[in-house]
Design a protein around this motif. Structure first.
Motif, PDB file in Angstrom:
ATOM      1  N   GLU A 258       0.874  -1.370   0.217  1.00  0.00           N
ATOM      2  CA  GLU A 258      -0.159  -0.157   0.247  1.00  0.00           C
ATOM      3  C   GLU A 258       1.141   1.465   0.037  1.00  0.00           C
ATOM      4  N   MET A 259       0.579   2.400  -0.695  1.00  0.00           N
ATOM      5  CA  MET A 259       0.964   3.909  -1.037  1.00  0.00           C
ATOM      6  C   MET A 259       0.994   4.455   0.658  1.00  0.00           C
ATOM      7  N   MET A 260       1.496   4.977   0.662  1.00  0.00           N
ATOM      8  CA  MET A 260       1.599   6.440   2.057  1.00  0.00           C
ATOM      9  C   MET A 260      -0.068   6.775   1.470  1.00  0.00           C
ATOM     10  N   LYS A 261      -1.123   6.966   2.872  1.00  0.00           N
ATOM     11  CA  LYS A 261      -1.813   7.789   2.566  1.00  0.00           C
ATOM     12  C   LYS A 261      -1.317   9.574   2.398  1.00  0.00           C
ATOM     13  N   ARG A 262      -2.380  10.540   2.044  1.00  0.00           N
ATOM     14  CA  ARG A 262      -1.973  11.565   1.694  1.00  0.00           C
ATOM     15  C   ARG A 262      -1.052  12.247   3.604  1.00  0.00           C
ATOM     16  N   ASP A 263      -2.588  12.046   4.148  1.00  0.00           N
ATOM     17  CA  ASP A 263      -2.604  13.433   5.038  1.00  0.00           C
ATOM     18  C   ASP A 263      -0.897  12.827   6.237  1.00  0.00           C
ATOM     19  N   ASP A 264      -0.575  11.033   6.151  1.00  0.00           N
ATOM     20  CA  ASP A 264       0.232  11.052   6.765  1.00  0.00           C
ATOM     21  C   ASP A 264       1.501  11.242   5.628  1.00  0.00           C
ATOM     22  N   TYR A 265       1.734  11.619   4.518  1.00  0.00           N
ATOM     23  CA  TYR A 265       2.817  12.190   3.649  1.00  0.00           C
ATOM     24  C   TYR A 265       3.007  13.381   4.332  1.00  0.00           C
ATOM     25  N   ARG A 267       2.664  15.116   6.878  1.00  0.00           N
ATOM     26  CA  ARG A 267       3.218  15.123   8.590  1.00  0.00           C
ATOM     27  C   ARG A 267       4.529  14.564   8.101  1.00  0.00           C
ATOM     28  N   THR A 268       4.912  13.522   7.330  1.00  0.00           N
ATOM     29  CA  THR A 268       6.028  12.543   7.378  1.00  0.00           C
ATOM     30  C   THR A 268       7.184  13.887   6.444  1.00  0.00           C
ATOM     31  N   VAL A 269       6.314  14.772   5.895  1.00  0.00           N
ATOM     32  CA  VAL A 269       7.418  15.816   4.822  1.00  0.00           C
ATOM     33  C   VAL A 269       8.071  17.168   6.090  1.00  0.00           C
ATOM     34  N   VAL A 270       6.592  17.551   6.795  1.00  0.00           N
ATOM     35  CA  VAL A 270       7.061  18.342   7.903  1.00  0.00           C
ATOM     36  C   VAL A 270       8.601  18.496   8.788  1.00  0.00           C
ATOM     37  N   ASP A 271       7.622  16.631   9.232  1.00  0.00           N
ATOM     38  CA  ASP A 271       8.761  16.225  10.674  1.00  0.00           C
ATOM     39  C   ASP A 271       9.852  16.218   9.740  1.00  0.00           C
ATOM     40  N   PHE A 272       9.953  15.963   8.698  1.00  0.00           N
ATOM     41  CA  PHE A 272      11.354  15.523   7.949  1.00  0.00           C
ATOM     42  C   PHE A 272      12.411  16.705   7.541  1.00  0.00           C
ATOM     43  N   LEU A 273      11.510  17.595   7.375  1.00  0.00           N
ATOM     44  CA  LEU A 273      12.469  18.556   6.774  1.00  0.00           C
ATOM     45  C   LEU A 273      12.263  19.749   8.445  1.00  0.00           C
ATOM     46  N   GLU A 274      12.192  19.721   9.543  1.00  0.00           N
ATOM     47  CA  GLU A 274      12.060  20.216  10.480  1.00  0.00           C
ATOM     48  C   GLU A 274      13.748  20.428  11.279  1.00  0.00           C
TER      49      GLU A 274
END
Length: 364
Positions: A258-265, A267-274
């Motif tokens: 399964e591919m990542m869900k939009r909302d999870d993605y 949040r993960t992008v923001v977590d990553f870039l922080e």
């Protein structure tokens, strides 16, 4: 137009109240206007396609476009760039310049003098009356196991004359994920490559994929921390997506992945870039494919909406890129330069005379 040497890699984006150090804005500051990339397929293949390290290519990649049977003439490379420039100029009123982006496959995987010929062709467009000073630089996509000293010396030489970004397919720091992709290199190869690339005058960009099966949130955040530890200048974030005609596509259609869900993605992008240093330029925050080929996730086609969602998440948190960045104990500039660990099976194809059979270029 500003000369690249006049560009101060600063955190001006913070003063402008932006959530991330976005690529488009960074290029405007550097060159004094809008800069567009023009993608070029120079006919290269990959060492995990032709058998140098393995076969089959990456499991997410449409290898039909990277077939070793392809032949691309120099004139075709020339025409891709010039026609791309013309097309973009029709689309946008004001464009200050163009970056020739060698994108498909591994664009340092050919005899080094052949690489020189292709790169020089792109820069040489500036000598043609109708394209005078149009190409402001090069972007070269490659793998970390395909940059022996001969290639890095060539790119350093080019960087003395023009802007160059070397885009490394890091994908993840976790070797189990790299094995799942069939990359046939390890993260140690990435560390070796960037430690030998640093300080040569060209930018180093890391391409990272989020949503790899088996990777936890903590594992993806470890990859984020590595961006700062190794001293990348830029980063591209892509969601894992599946296209038809690929091993990954077949697994998704079969319901195995399964591919990542939009909302999870988001949040993960923001977590990553922080966790990413403020000075690092963010070239992309998502990836997509033509609708006719894309299987999942469909939400990645809505690029503008996704960008706004990421910005809204930053605003909701009251944070920005680098808010949680922790500098490494050893400054990247002080990391030792290791020996060249390019695999011999790859080196032999780059440091050879003549031309690779998979890449027969002619003037006409």
């Amino acid at each position: 137009m500003l000369h690249p040497d006049d560009f101060d890699v600063s955190e001006a984006w913070i003063d402008e109240g932006l959530p991330i150090n976005a690529f488009g804005r960074a290029l405007r500051r550097r060159f004094g206007g809008r800069i567009q990339r023009v993608s070029i397929d120079a006919g290269f293949t990959c060492p995990n396609v032709d058998g140098a390290v393995t076969r089959g290519g990456c499991n997410f990649c449409d290898n039909r476009s990277f077939s070793p049977s392809r032949r691309v003439r120099l004139k075709q490379v020339h025409d891709q760039l010039t026609s791309g420039i013309v097309t973009v100029r029709k689309r946008y009123d004001k464009v200050a310049g163009f970056i020739a982006y060698f994108q498909p496959a591994t664009n340092t995987y050919a005899p080094v003098e052949q690489l020189r010929e292709v790169y020089e062709l792109a820069i040489g467009i500036n000598q043609e009356p109708e394209f005078t000073d149009q190409v402001v630089g090069l972007a070269i996509g490659t793998r970390p196991d395909c940059v022996p000293e001969s290639v890095l010396s060539l790119i350093q030489e080019l960087a003395d004359r023009t802007y160059v970004s070397l885009e490394y397919g890091m994908q993840t720091i976790h070797d189990e994920g790299l094995r799942w992709m069939n990359r046939a290199h390890t993260h140690a190869d990435m560390v070796n490559a960037i430690d030998r690339s640093r300080g040569r005058g060209f930018e180093m960009c890391a391409h990272v994929i989020l949503g790899i099966p088996g990777e936890t949130h903590a594992m993806m955040m470890a990859t984020a921390a590595e961006v700062g530890r190794l001293g990348f200048d830029a980063i591209k974030l892509h969601n894992l997506y599946a296209v038809r005609g690929t091993p990954l596509g077949e697994q998704v259609l079969a319901g195995e992945i399964e591919m990542m869900k939009r909302d999870d993605y988001v949040r993960t992008v923001v977590d990553f870039l922080e966790l990413v240093p403020p000075r690092v330029v963010v070239e992309r925050i998502s990836g997509d494919a033509p609708p006719d080929f894309l299987i999942e996730p469909k939400w990645c086609l809505e690029k503008s909406a996704l960008r706004l969602a990421v910005e809204a998440e930053f605003a909701n948190r009251g944070t920005r890129q680098g808010s949680r960045y922790a500098p490494p104990k050893i400054d990247p500039a002080n990391r030792p330069i290791p020996h060249d660990a390019t695999p011999e099976s790859i080196r032999s194809k780059i440091e050879t005379r003549g031309r690779l059979p998979v890449l027969k270029m002619e003037d006409r």
